[in-house]
Design an enzyme around this catalytic site. Sequence first.
Site, PDB file in Angstrom:
ATOM      1  N   ASP A  98      -1.871  11.645   2.132  1.00 19.52           N
ATOM      2  CA  ASP A  98      -2.279  12.859   1.967  1.00 19.52           C
ATOM      3  C   ASP A  98      -3.260  12.995   0.819  1.00 19.52           C
ATOM      4  O   ASP A  98      -3.069  12.021  -0.261  1.00 19.52           O
ATOM      5  CB  ASP A  98      -1.129  13.854   1.915  1.00 19.52           C
ATOM      6  N   GLU A 160       2.718  14.087  -1.088  1.00 22.30           N
ATOM      7  CA  GLU A 160       2.821  13.804  -2.610  1.00 22.30           C
ATOM      8  C   GLU A 160       1.814  14.886  -3.491  1.00 22.30           C
ATOM      9  O   GLU A 160       2.181  15.226  -4.447  1.00 22.30           O
ATOM     10  CB  GLU A 160       2.165  12.222  -2.914  1.00 22.30           C
TER      11      GLU A 160
END
Length: 452
Positions: A98, A160
């Site tokens: 991500d 994250e």
Amino acid sequence: MTNADVNMFDDLVASVAQLGPVMRADLDELVRIDSVSAPGFDPSPVRRCALTAAGQLEAAGFHGVRLLEQDGAHPAVYGEIAAPVGDAPTILLYAHYDVQPQGPDELWNSPPFEPVEIDGRLYGRGTADDKSGIVIHTGAVRAYDGRPPVGVKVFLEGEEEIGSVHLDGFLGEHRALLAADAIVVADAGTWSVGVPAFTTSLRGLVDCVIEVRTLEVGVHSGMWGGVFPDALSVLVRALATLHDERGRVAVPGLARGGSPPVEVEEMSAREQAGVLDGVSMIGVGSISERLWFEPSVSVLAIDAPPVAEPINQLLPSARAKVSLRLAPGDDPEQAMEALLAHLKGAVPWGAVVAVTPGTVAHPFSLDATGPAYDAFRTGFRLAYGRDAVDKGAGGSIPFVQAFSEAYPQAALLLTGAADPTSQIHGPNESLDLGELHRSALAEAVALRVMAG
């Protein structure tokens, strides 16, 4: 390292060199997917990126590749290669797929989700943070044609950048699946281009949103200004108390202090951060101390009318997001309480205030000794031609604390290919492509050394 030692890894040097086009193609493929995990963004590209990364793991030789799901979470990606012999160690490789939002497109010199190479650097969101980490891991395994001399597991996270909010759930459900002798987190970076590094300390993080109100609705600024305060003036006065006159964090009760393993030079720091001429540094102590072992506080955003759309009224409400980085050894829960109390106490003139707590991430210190570190130091010496630097980091990686608690016997190593000029989280994020290849070679060498 002797010539005989170097010759032991000639096959890996040749293999990684041949993998250059494959690694570049994999990184390009990942960067083209706008896998922004933040709330309010379309979640479908995040899942598409997870599936793409899963396909790359399979192509690299991983088995049992699948998405790990949790209710309400972006999926994680898992794959494994069993150890060739029973006593060989197992290494867990971590990266995240991500990315941060790209921000205003006009600040980018090239499209944020279209990889563009300029002077040996690849530009695009996620090139450095952290899709390069995925390609480092697959590159190291590809160097062995999918048959490394140790057991390898890979865990690619999809959250994250939003604080790993569901990581505890993933660990609770898959604790045995993810167990390993060493955990390699490819989400840190180098000291500089051509100089590898281990990150041995991380700052923690707490943040919050403060909202102040002074009126039920906005009223005419000429009729009532000078009698009653507007909310934005109240807010900025409260925010101004976060620093003392030297620019040090003024929130009481926070941990401070430590001995940096290496110093950051002021001119280098100014150049890397893009500081404008005449802007002073804030805080006290060396730059390394301030970056790694002192707290820092920043106002990340303010909700208020834009300057282009003024109304001659006293604003009834205003709010801001405040982020506080914590020195190693601090307690995030206590620090959050201290931040909230400070902000509430700093609001002047009887304004109504609400402070909502947000993200919490623990600071962390690592012991950079032991067989796994020795193996990676060997890999760095061969791939870079020099020893790695041990350094701290001003940022936070929630994953590290969570996995340290789940697997206290496993060695934790923080590596990565990003360098200080990569501008992660900012416009024109980029990666030196030479660092990508050197990092993959270093990891491949380390796997062989760990096999014994």
